[in-house]
Write an enzyme that holds these catalytic residues in place. Structure first.
Site, PDB file in Angstrom:
ATOM      1  N   ASP A 188     -13.859 -12.024-114.714  1.00 23.76           N
ATOM      2  CA  ASP A 188     -15.227 -12.122-114.201  1.00 23.76           C
ATOM      3  C   ASP A 188     -16.145 -11.021-114.367  1.00 23.76           C
ATOM      4  O   ASP A 188     -17.345 -11.068-114.752  1.00 23.76           O
ATOM      5  CB  ASP A 188     -15.079 -12.037-112.753  1.00 23.76           C
ATOM      6  CG  ASP A 188     -16.245 -12.574-111.434  1.00 23.76           C
ATOM      7  OD1 ASP A 188     -17.262 -13.008-112.208  1.00 23.76           O
ATOM      8  OD2 ASP A 188     -16.206 -12.670-110.419  1.00 23.76           O
ATOM      9  N   HIS A 207     -14.006 -11.632-102.071  1.00 22.71           N
ATOM     10  CA  HIS A 207     -14.432 -11.810-103.454  1.00 22.71           C
ATOM     11  C   HIS A 207     -16.050 -11.366-103.603  1.00 22.71           C
ATOM     12  O   HIS A 207     -16.919 -12.339-103.458  1.00 22.71           O
ATOM     13  CB  HIS A 207     -14.342 -13.095-104.288  1.00 22.71           C
ATOM     14  CG  HIS A 207     -14.654 -13.112-105.717  1.00 22.71           C
ATOM     15  ND1 HIS A 207     -13.915 -13.059-106.737  1.00 22.71           N
ATOM     16  CD2 HIS A 207     -15.633 -13.144-106.351  1.00 22.71           C
ATOM     17  CE1 HIS A 207     -14.258 -12.903-107.681  1.00 22.71           C
ATOM     18  NE2 HIS A 207     -15.589 -12.951-107.588  1.00 22.71           N
ATOM     19  N   CYS A 264     -22.571 -13.148-112.858  1.00 28.53           N
ATOM     20  CA  CYS A 264     -22.083 -14.572-113.061  1.00 28.53           C
ATOM     21  C   CYS A 264     -23.148 -15.387-114.045  1.00 28.53           C
ATOM     22  O   CYS A 264     -24.155 -15.298-113.938  1.00 28.53           O
ATOM     23  CB  CYS A 264     -22.044 -15.369-111.721  1.00 28.53           C
ATOM     24  SG  CYS A 264     -21.748 -16.909-111.833  1.00 28.53           S
TER      25      CYS A 264
HETATM   26  C1  LIG Z   1     -15.953 -27.726-115.689  1.00 24.37           C
HETATM   27  C2  LIG Z   1     -16.548 -27.942-117.048  1.00 24.37           C
HETATM   28  C3  LIG Z   1     -15.685 -27.935-118.131  1.00 24.37           C
HETATM   29  C4  LIG Z   1     -17.266 -29.212-116.807  1.00 24.37           C
HETATM   30  O1  LIG Z   1     -18.252 -29.380-118.111  1.00 24.37           O
HETATM   31  P1  LIG Z   1     -18.662 -30.810-118.679  1.00 24.37           P
HETATM   32  O2  LIG Z   1     -19.479 -30.903-119.666  1.00 24.37           O
HETATM   33  O3  LIG Z   1     -19.186 -31.940-117.355  1.00 24.37           O
HETATM   34  O4  LIG Z   1     -17.051 -31.653-118.999  1.00 24.37           O
HETATM   35  P2  LIG Z   1     -16.680 -32.467-119.761  1.00 24.37           P
HETATM   36  O5  LIG Z   1     -15.353 -33.249-119.151  1.00 24.37           O
HETATM   37  O6  LIG Z   1     -17.770 -33.833-119.867  1.00 24.37           O
HETATM   38  O7  LIG Z   1     -16.292 -32.048-121.143  1.00 24.37           O
HETATM   39  C5  LIG Z   1     -17.430 -31.656-122.267  1.00 24.37           C
HETATM   40  C6  LIG Z   1     -16.711 -30.788-123.214  1.00 24.37           C
HETATM   41  O8  LIG Z   1     -15.848 -29.677-122.834  1.00 24.37           O
HETATM   42  C7  LIG Z   1     -14.599 -29.777-123.079  1.00 24.37           C
HETATM   43  N1  LIG Z   1     -13.792 -29.455-122.117  1.00 24.37           N
HETATM   44  C8  LIG Z   1     -13.971 -29.577-120.732  1.00 24.37           C
HETATM   45  N2  LIG Z   1     -12.926 -29.057-120.128  1.00 24.37           N
HETATM   46  C9  LIG Z   1     -12.508 -27.855-120.638  1.00 24.37           C
HETATM   47  C10 LIG Z   1     -11.454 -26.840-120.712  1.00 24.37           C
HETATM   48  N3  LIG Z   1     -11.068 -26.648-119.363  1.00 24.37           N
HETATM   49  N4  LIG Z   1     -11.402 -25.849-121.666  1.00 24.37           N
HETATM   50  C11 LIG Z   1     -11.899 -26.265-122.730  1.00 24.37           C
HETATM   51  N5  LIG Z   1     -12.996 -27.417-123.088  1.00 24.37           N
HETATM   52  C12 LIG Z   1     -13.046 -28.315-121.894  1.00 24.37           C
HETATM   53  C13 LIG Z   1     -14.376 -31.311-123.375  1.00 24.37           C
HETATM   54  O9  LIG Z   1     -13.081 -31.392-124.251  1.00 24.37           O
HETATM   55  C14 LIG Z   1     -15.804 -31.673-123.657  1.00 24.37           C
HETATM   56  O10 LIG Z   1     -15.660 -31.216-125.314  1.00 24.37           O
HETATM   57  P3  LIG Z   1     -16.419 -31.925-126.455  1.00 24.37           P
HETATM   58  O11 LIG Z   1     -15.789 -33.475-126.543  1.00 24.37           O
HETATM   59  O12 LIG Z   1     -17.846 -32.065-126.031  1.00 24.37           O
HETATM   60  O13 LIG Z   1     -16.298 -31.191-127.837  1.00 24.37           O
HETATM   61  C15 LIG Z   1     -17.648 -27.077-117.441  1.00 24.37           C
HETATM   62  O14 LIG Z   1     -18.817 -27.081-116.658  1.00 24.37           O
HETATM   63  C16 LIG Z   1     -17.036 -25.585-117.357  1.00 24.37           C
HETATM   64  O15 LIG Z   1     -16.484 -25.039-118.322  1.00 24.37           O
HETATM   65  N6  LIG Z   1     -17.635 -24.588-116.461  1.00 24.37           N
HETATM   66  C17 LIG Z   1     -17.167 -23.333-116.564  1.00 24.37           C
HETATM   67  C18 LIG Z   1     -18.237 -22.360-115.653  1.00 24.37           C
HETATM   68  C19 LIG Z   1     -17.640 -21.159-115.649  1.00 24.37           C
HETATM   69  O16 LIG Z   1     -16.530 -20.603-116.085  1.00 24.37           O
HETATM   70  N7  LIG Z   1     -18.337 -20.491-114.770  1.00 24.37           N
HETATM   71  C20 LIG Z   1     -17.837 -19.044-114.215  1.00 24.37           C
HETATM   72  C21 LIG Z   1     -16.448 -18.888-113.512  1.00 24.37           C
HETATM   73  S1  LIG Z   1     -16.920 -19.178-111.865  1.00 24.37           S
HETATM   74  C22 LIG Z   1     -17.419 -17.777-111.344  1.00 24.37           C
HETATM   75  O17 LIG Z   1     -17.539 -16.778-112.008  1.00 24.37           O
HETATM   76  C23 LIG Z   1     -17.510 -17.668-109.588  1.00 24.37           C
HETATM   77  C24 LIG Z   1     -16.229 -17.048-109.041  1.00 24.37           C
HETATM   78  C25 LIG Z   1     -14.913 -17.592-109.227  1.00 24.37           C
HETATM   79  O18 LIG Z   1     -15.897 -15.669-109.644  1.00 24.37           O
HETATM   80  C26 LIG Z   1     -16.531 -16.588-107.510  1.00 24.37           C
HETATM   81  C27 LIG Z   1     -17.720 -16.070-107.107  1.00 24.37           C
HETATM   82  O19 LIG Z   1     -18.094 -14.996-107.412  1.00 24.37           O
HETATM   83  O20 LIG Z   1     -18.627 -16.819-106.711  1.00 24.37           O
END
Ligand SMILES: CC(C)(COP(=O)([O-])OP(=O)([O-])OC[C@H]1O[C@@H](n2cnc3c(N)ncnc32)[C@H](O)[C@@H]1OP(=O)([O-])[O-])[C@@H](O)C(=O)NCCC(=O)NCCSC(=O)C[C@@](C)(O)CC(=O)[O-]
Length: 299
Positions: A16, A207, A240
């Site tokens: 984070d 958190h 974030c």
């Molecule tokens: C969830 C998805 C993947 C959906 O994203 P999407 O575009 O809807 O997914 P998809 O399934 O259509 O895949 C699109 C592309 O991503 C790839 N892909 C798909 N999944 C993965 C994976 N796991 N690892 C690596 N690659 C991945 C997949 O292979 C594909 O690649 P392409 O064919 O275009 O080359 C995307 O939205 C994402 O990665 N989001 C992450 C956002 C994030 O990390 N946010 C920050 C963390 S949350 C946070 O900080 C809050 C927290 C937890 O701290 C608590 C708080 O404070 O509130």
């Protein structure tokens, strides 16, 4: 319920704290940060995030981080896994524990993980099943528990509903995220009361981000209710990517200092932790947002 005797700190700085950094941080720096945190006594470190590198480029070296980190006995090195692909990759790298992350706000869910809350829960089900098969515990995050950057106020009942869904599907712990740090102590208490009707207090984590300077006060309020797991980030690093202007998590040094004053055990060596905060902020060129850390580093 009253203050817990002991608190488990989960340092989320390597994930984070760094995920929002615009310039690539060297993998070696991330690895050194993780090891310095373990050396300071942290027993739970969120080391990486197996998300799409297109969405969060800073976490693109997740494989290298997870496979190269110097494992110390008794330390849990966890990672975020939003879907099965992320989980499989994390398992290949020897992750100890994973986390799925949902939200109590529809708008935030769409911005953060590109799906509705209901779709996210469907997506998490196979992640939990597969993790269970692999003998790995899954934590569940709920974002926006005290406010959303897009929807504003979030009803405690909504937070309780999503938290219960994660708990019922098998998450061993639910971490309640004040993603944008707009919460205040009374609000935090009311939200916690709603969630704790369905989930035992010892399965809940706080958190809290510190955007409005309320994180420590909010923590005091939930500690008083018995919360015994706190997520924090050394030097208050972070923000974030999907919540503009959001500040970092509450600083780990400040939490340890607060807990010392309350006589609550946490197992952290505060001086070593403060030195870690000083080192990482100098290394990546960020201000140290821990008041206790800055004061201790000046001594
Ligand atoms: C969830 C998805 C993947 C959906 O994203 P999407 O575009 O809807 O997914 P998809 O399934 O259509 O895949 C699109 C592309 O991503 C790839 N892909 C798909 N999944 C993965 C994976 N796991 N690892 C690596 N690659 C991945 C997949 O292979 C594909 O690649 P392409 O064919 O275009 O080359 C995307 O939205 C994402 O990665 N989001 C992450 C956002 C994030 O990390 N946010 C920050 C963390 S949350 C946070 O900080 C809050 C927290 C937890 O701290 C608590 C708080 O404070 O509130």
């Amino acid at each position: 319920m009253g203050f817990p005797k002991q608190v488990r700190l989960v340092d989320v700085a390597p994930r984070d704290g760094l995920q929002n950094e615009p310039d690539a941080i060297a993998t070696d720096t991330k690895l050194e940060l993780i090891d310095r945190l373990a050396n300071a006594g942290l027993r739970h470190i969120e080391a990486a995030s197996f998300v799409s590198p297109k969405w969060v480029p800073q976490m693109a070296d997740h494989r290298e981080v997870m496979t190269r980190l110097q494992r110390r006995p008794g330390v849990t090195y966890s990672a975020l896994t939003p879907n099965l692909k992320g989980l499989e990759n994390a398992l290949e790298c020897g992750v100890d524990e994973v986390a799925v992350f949902g939200a109590a706000s529809e708008a935030f869910s769409k911005k953060n993980i590109n799906c509705t809350i209901a779709e996210s829960l469907e997506r998490f089900t196979p992640v939990l099943e597969r993790a269970q098969q692999a003998g790995i515990r899954v934590r569940g995050y709920v974002s926006c528990v005290l406010g959303c950057p897009y929807e504003g106020e979030i009803a405690p009942a909504r937070v309780a509903e999503v938290s219960k869904a994660l708990f019922d599907m098998g998450c061993f712990e639910v971490s309640l995220g004040d993603t944008i740090g707009t919460g205040t102590p009374l609000k935090a208490k009311r939200m916690l009361e709603a969630v704790a009707r369905d989930i035992p207090m010892d399965r809940l984590a706080a958190h809290f981000h510190d955007t409005y300077g309320q994180a420590l006060a909010n923590l005091y309020a939930v500690l008083e209710e018995g919360v015994a797991v706190i997520d924090s980030s050394v030097a208050g690093l972070g923000g974030c990517p999907y919540a503009k202007g959001a500040a970092g998590n509450v600083a780990s040094e400040d939490v340890a200092y607060l807990l010392n004053g309350l006589g609550i055990e946490h197992g952290i060596d505060l001086d070593t932790l403060a030195a870690t905060g000083d080192w990482i902020t100098r290394t990546i060129g960020r201000p140290n947002r821990s008041k206790a850390g800055v004061a201790l580093a000046a001594n």
